[in-house]
Design an enzyme around this catalytic site. Structure first.
Site, PDB file in Angstrom:
ATOM      1  N   TYR A 125       0.858  -1.195   0.000  1.00 63.56           N
ATOM      2  CA  TYR A 125       0.000   0.000   0.000  1.00 63.56           C
ATOM      3  C   TYR A 125       0.887   1.236   0.000  1.00 63.56           C
ATOM      4  CZ  TYR A 125      -2.957   3.773   1.698  1.00 63.56           C
ATOM      5  OH  TYR A 125      -3.611   4.975   1.826  1.00 63.56           O
ATOM      6  N   GLU A 213      -3.318   7.663  -4.017  1.00 65.06           N
ATOM      7  CA  GLU A 213      -3.356   6.412  -3.261  1.00 65.06           C
ATOM      8  C   GLU A 213      -3.252   5.250  -4.238  1.00 65.06           C
ATOM      9  OE1 GLU A 213      -5.893   4.893   0.465  1.00 65.06           O
ATOM     10  OE2 GLU A 213      -7.062   4.933  -1.389  1.00 65.06           O
TER      11      GLU A 213
END
Length: 405
Positions: A125, A213
């Site tokens: 992530y 993101e």
């Protein structure tokens, strides 16, 4: 301004970030064309079909009409059409949408990058955003990427790493290597990740984003580092510098009321209260919302009409507020500095008459230039409009109205 995944990936690619290749399609027929093209160019035989909506959790979501997930695998060209038909035209419900879901108008047909090799693919992530407490940009990352990143943050916060970057200095090489090291990488993968991080940060700064993101960032079986997803929000205040990015706006993904308010030059935010607000100036808006709360009500919206509260703009503001069925009263609180109060009063009366039967009481407080004349106009209008001079009077009116409803 939010972007679709395929739009965000296009921006990333332009800055040198390695992405999962693919193209968008609006129908099964278009999807087949894209899939065949990908097969010829990359040799991929499996394809990822991803719903394009402004909401996360697509992989865990479900299309109401078909039961399909928002992210599915087509194991061959012969499955592409069927998979797309199960998504396009349906309403995808995720943890970030309403119960009715969002209509899926397009899908991204992407290459399969989870191919077998010497090593297992790994998911990470990574996001880039502004830390407002320190006035520095921050890269947030974790070795546990994928669909359960929220659970990672909740149950194992020690696996969430942060790297702050001074915007005056920019990202440094040692910081890129530190990110790669903390993700447990070495050799080729470490070098590739360092390059990936540097390019990602350049994209974030270069397009004036408020957030990037990537979940997941994938290390393939042959140690390539690829952005498999992208969630991008651009700073709306900087779009004047990026007309090409501004053109990417998809208003069909936004609340129609927000779109209408923006086109009318109104600053509008919908809330869940019962008293509508119409003010001029953000500071006065916040004070007005406090007044409503202290009077026993709850603000139903934030609506700033700006310095030119003419009849047309006031009428549009009324219509927007009245679309909320929870609104039981409307408080108009205008300070007449740039615009005269009597002009605003006439605008309120004209707007009321143009709209017709307004089913809720309206409380109007006008202070500033020609405030006395404005009150006289309101009082003599014969409409269901209550005038107030002080904030306390306005608060008392709100209290009475709330008590009756």
């Amino acid at each position: 301004m939010n972007l679709h995944e395929y739009q965000g990936k296009s921006i990333l690619s332009s800055y040198g970030v390695a992405i999962q290749r693919g193209e968008v399609a609006a129908s099964a027929e278009e999807a087949m064309i894209v899939a065949k093209k990908l097969n010829e160019e990359t040799g991929t035989e499996w394809f990822i079909v991803k719903a394009q909506i402004h909401a996360g959790g697509r992989g865990k979501g479900a299309v109401k009409e078909s039961g399909s997930s928002g992210v599915v695998i087509a194991k061959g060209l012969n499955e592409v059409s069927e998979k797309v038909k199960g998504i396009v035209g349906g309403h995808l419900v995720t943890a970030q949408t309403s119960k009715s879901g969002k209509l899926v108008r397009k899908v991204l047909i992407a290459e399969d990058v989870y191919y077998p090799g010497d090593e297992e693919p790994e998911e990470y992530y990574m996001s880039v955003l502004l830390n407002r407490e320190t006035s520095k940009n921050i890269i947030m990352y974790s070795p546990e990427g994928g669909m359960n990143i929220e659970e990672v943050a909740e149950k194992t916060p020690e696996l969430i790493f942060k790297e702050e970057i001074d915007p005056k200095v920019g990202i440094q090489g040692f910081q890129c290597r530190k990110v790669a090291f903390n993700l447990g990488l070495s050799g080729k993968a470490m070098k590739e990740m360092a390059k990936f991080v540097k390019a990602l940060y350049s994209a974030y700064e270069g397009c004036d984003a408020s957030m990037f993101e990537i979940n997941p960032v994938l290390k393939t079986s042959d140690s390539r580092i690829i952005a498999v997803d992208s969630k991008v929000s651009l700073d709306g205040n900087a779009l004047y510098r990026h007309p090409d990015y501004a053109a990417l706006r998809d208003t069909s993904e936004e609340d129609p009321i927000d779109v209408e308010a923006g086109e009318a030059g109104l600053n509008y935010v919908n809330l869940d209260g019962n008293v509508g607000c119409m003010v001029n100036g953000a500071g006065l808006a916040m004070a007005t919302m406090d007044i409503i709360k202290l009077s026993g009500g709850n603000p139903a919206n934030f609506l700033d009409v700006g310095g030119t509260a003419d009849a047309e703009r006031v009428e549009t503001a009324f219509k927007i507020i009245l679309r909320d069925p929870n609104v039981k009263a409307i408080l108009v609180n205008i300070f007449g500095g740039i615009v005269r109060c009597d002009r605003v009063a006439n605008g309120v009366v004209q707007a009321y008459k143009n709209i017709g039967n307004i089913p809720v009481p309206i409380i109007v407080r006008l202070q500033g230039t020609n405030a006395v004349e404005a009150k006289e106009i309101i009082d003599k209008s014969g409409l269901n409009v209550h005038s107030a001079i002080t904030l306390q009077e306005a608060a008392d009116c709100v209290k009475q109205v709330v008590a009756k409803n």
